[in-house]
Design a protein around this motif. Structure first.
Motif, PDB file in Angstrom:
ATOM      1  N   ASN A 157     -12.495 -21.499 -43.179  1.00  0.00           N
ATOM      2  CA  ASN A 157     -13.820 -21.027 -43.773  1.00  0.00           C
ATOM      3  C   ASN A 157     -14.859 -21.478 -43.291  1.00  0.00           C
ATOM      4  N   ARG A 158     -15.110 -22.868 -42.584  1.00  0.00           N
ATOM      5  CA  ARG A 158     -16.198 -24.019 -42.759  1.00  0.00           C
ATOM      6  C   ARG A 158     -15.762 -24.111 -40.984  1.00  0.00           C
ATOM      7  N   HIS A 159     -15.329 -23.578 -39.834  1.00  0.00           N
ATOM      8  CA  HIS A 159     -15.067 -23.490 -39.128  1.00  0.00           C
ATOM      9  C   HIS A 159     -16.003 -23.478 -38.604  1.00  0.00           C
ATOM     10  N   GLY A 160     -16.571 -24.758 -37.553  1.00  0.00           N
ATOM     11  CA  GLY A 160     -17.875 -24.477 -36.602  1.00  0.00           C
ATOM     12  C   GLY A 160     -19.145 -24.737 -37.961  1.00  0.00           C
ATOM     13  N   ARG A 161     -19.342 -25.180 -38.890  1.00  0.00           N
ATOM     14  CA  ARG A 161     -19.650 -25.524 -39.605  1.00  0.00           C
ATOM     15  C   ARG A 161     -19.766 -27.322 -40.166  1.00  0.00           C
ATOM     16  N   PHE A 162     -18.936 -28.038 -39.627  1.00  0.00           N
ATOM     17  CA  PHE A 162     -18.920 -28.884 -40.237  1.00  0.00           C
ATOM     18  C   PHE A 162     -20.027 -30.040 -40.175  1.00  0.00           C
ATOM     19  N   SER A 163     -20.323 -30.538 -40.994  1.00  0.00           N
ATOM     20  CA  SER A 163     -20.578 -32.206 -40.642  1.00  0.00           C
ATOM     21  C   SER A 163     -20.088 -33.887 -41.396  1.00  0.00           C
ATOM     22  N   GLY A 164     -20.045 -34.720 -40.620  1.00  0.00           N
ATOM     23  CA  GLY A 164     -19.897 -35.424 -41.173  1.00  0.00           C
ATOM     24  C   GLY A 164     -18.763 -35.827 -41.934  1.00  0.00           C
ATOM     25  N   LYS A 165     -19.835 -35.126 -43.126  1.00  0.00           N
ATOM     26  CA  LYS A 165     -19.249 -35.718 -44.584  1.00  0.00           C
ATOM     27  C   LYS A 165     -18.360 -34.498 -45.199  1.00  0.00           C
ATOM     28  N   ARG A 166     -18.368 -33.492 -44.610  1.00  0.00           N
ATOM     29  CA  ARG A 166     -17.493 -32.281 -44.963  1.00  0.00           C
ATOM     30  C   ARG A 166     -16.044 -32.314 -43.943  1.00  0.00           C
ATOM     31  N   LEU A 167     -16.435 -33.117 -42.893  1.00  0.00           N
ATOM     32  CA  LEU A 167     -15.164 -33.824 -42.019  1.00  0.00           C
ATOM     33  C   LEU A 167     -14.582 -34.650 -42.834  1.00  0.00           C
ATOM     34  N   SER A 202     -17.064 -39.378 -30.904  1.00  0.00           N
ATOM     35  CA  SER A 202     -17.272 -38.714 -28.811  1.00  0.00           C
ATOM     36  C   SER A 202     -18.702 -38.360 -28.735  1.00  0.00           C
ATOM     37  N   ILE A 203     -18.592 -37.101 -29.968  1.00  0.00           N
ATOM     38  CA  ILE A 203     -19.907 -35.945 -29.331  1.00  0.00           C
ATOM     39  C   ILE A 203     -20.982 -37.496 -29.696  1.00  0.00           C
ATOM     40  N   ASP A 204     -20.861 -38.237 -31.609  1.00  0.00           N
ATOM     41  CA  ASP A 204     -22.048 -38.905 -32.012  1.00  0.00           C
ATOM     42  C   ASP A 204     -21.714 -40.149 -31.319  1.00  0.00           C
ATOM     43  N   THR A 205     -21.761 -40.403 -30.231  1.00  0.00           N
ATOM     44  CA  THR A 205     -21.956 -41.713 -29.467  1.00  0.00           C
ATOM     45  C   THR A 205     -22.767 -41.632 -27.924  1.00  0.00           C
ATOM     46  N   PHE A 206     -22.208 -39.957 -27.553  1.00  0.00           N
ATOM     47  CA  PHE A 206     -22.913 -39.264 -26.526  1.00  0.00           C
ATOM     48  C   PHE A 206     -24.153 -39.655 -26.855  1.00  0.00           C
ATOM     49  N   ARG A 207     -24.103 -38.793 -28.389  1.00  0.00           N
ATOM     50  CA  ARG A 207     -26.058 -38.567 -28.597  1.00  0.00           C
ATOM     51  C   ARG A 207     -26.467 -40.061 -28.802  1.00  0.00           C
ATOM     52  N   MET A 208     -26.161 -40.961 -29.169  1.00  0.00           N
ATOM     53  CA  MET A 208     -26.614 -42.162 -29.871  1.00  0.00           C
ATOM     54  C   MET A 208     -27.017 -42.425 -28.285  1.00  0.00           C
ATOM     55  N   GLY A 209     -26.396 -42.521 -26.668  1.00  0.00           N
ATOM     56  CA  GLY A 209     -26.922 -42.858 -25.418  1.00  0.00           C
ATOM     57  C   GLY A 209     -27.885 -42.183 -25.395  1.00  0.00           C
TER      58      GLY A 209
END
Length: 170
Positions: free
Chosen positions: A18-28, A125-132
């Motif tokens: 039900n949460r597919h596509g709406r995950f944040s780091g906390k939810r994960l 990986s996505i977070d690392t890319f964003r930080m870069g």
């Protein structure tokens, strides 16, 4: 207990769907913790069931139930040209069913953990890319501010910029 763990696992799976596509780091992280707790509980249940099933002393006091066809069913089978079915021990059948269901739940749990590990890796990986990208933006802004500051500074032969300019221009 096996039914309870199976329902809990299904509930976790449905909540994740039900949460597919709406995950944040906390939810994960929360979902990963829930699956870890469920896996630990299930491993404990599996150990307890296997120990109990392997303990013959507890079965000595247990009533042995047998599933056997009634004489009427045996007669119908005989008239249909089929052999009568062998009696089955219900206790052994229940134990076998428990072990099979536990094995299925443990295998599903392993798959869920692998999926969560892959999702966490992709998220990192996505977070690392964003930080870069943010670091590149900050570096570009810093370079722009430095260039503006240098261009506004007075030109003199004795400044570092002046000496650098003389070196570059010859």
């Amino acid at each position: 207990m096996i039914d309870s763990k199976s329902q809990e696992r299904a509930s976790l799976r449905d909540r994740a769907r039900n949460r597919h596509g709406r995950f944040s780091g906390k939810r994960l992280a929360s979902l990963r913790d829930d699956f870890l707790s469920a896996s630990l509980d299930l491993a404990s249940v599996e150990r307890d069931v296997r120990l109990r099933n392997a303990s013959h002393s507890s079965f000595d006091e247990e009533a042995e139930l047998v599933i056997k066809d009634s004489p009427a069913i045996e007669e119908r089978l005989r008239l249909a040209g089929r052999d009568a079915r062998e009696p089955q021990g219900l206790n052994a059948l229940i134990r076998s069913n428990q072990e099979n269901r536990l094995a299925g739940l443990l295998e599903a749990g392993k798959g869920y953990r692998e999926i969560l590990a892959a999702v966490a890796s992709m998220g990192a990986s996505i977070d690392t890319f964003r930080m870069g990208r943010i670091a590149l933006f900050v570096a570009a802004v810093s370079l722009l501010v430095s260039a503006v500051a240098l261009s506004l500074a007075g030109y003199s032969e004795e400044t570092v910029f002046g000496r650098l300019w003389q070196y570059v221009t010859g």
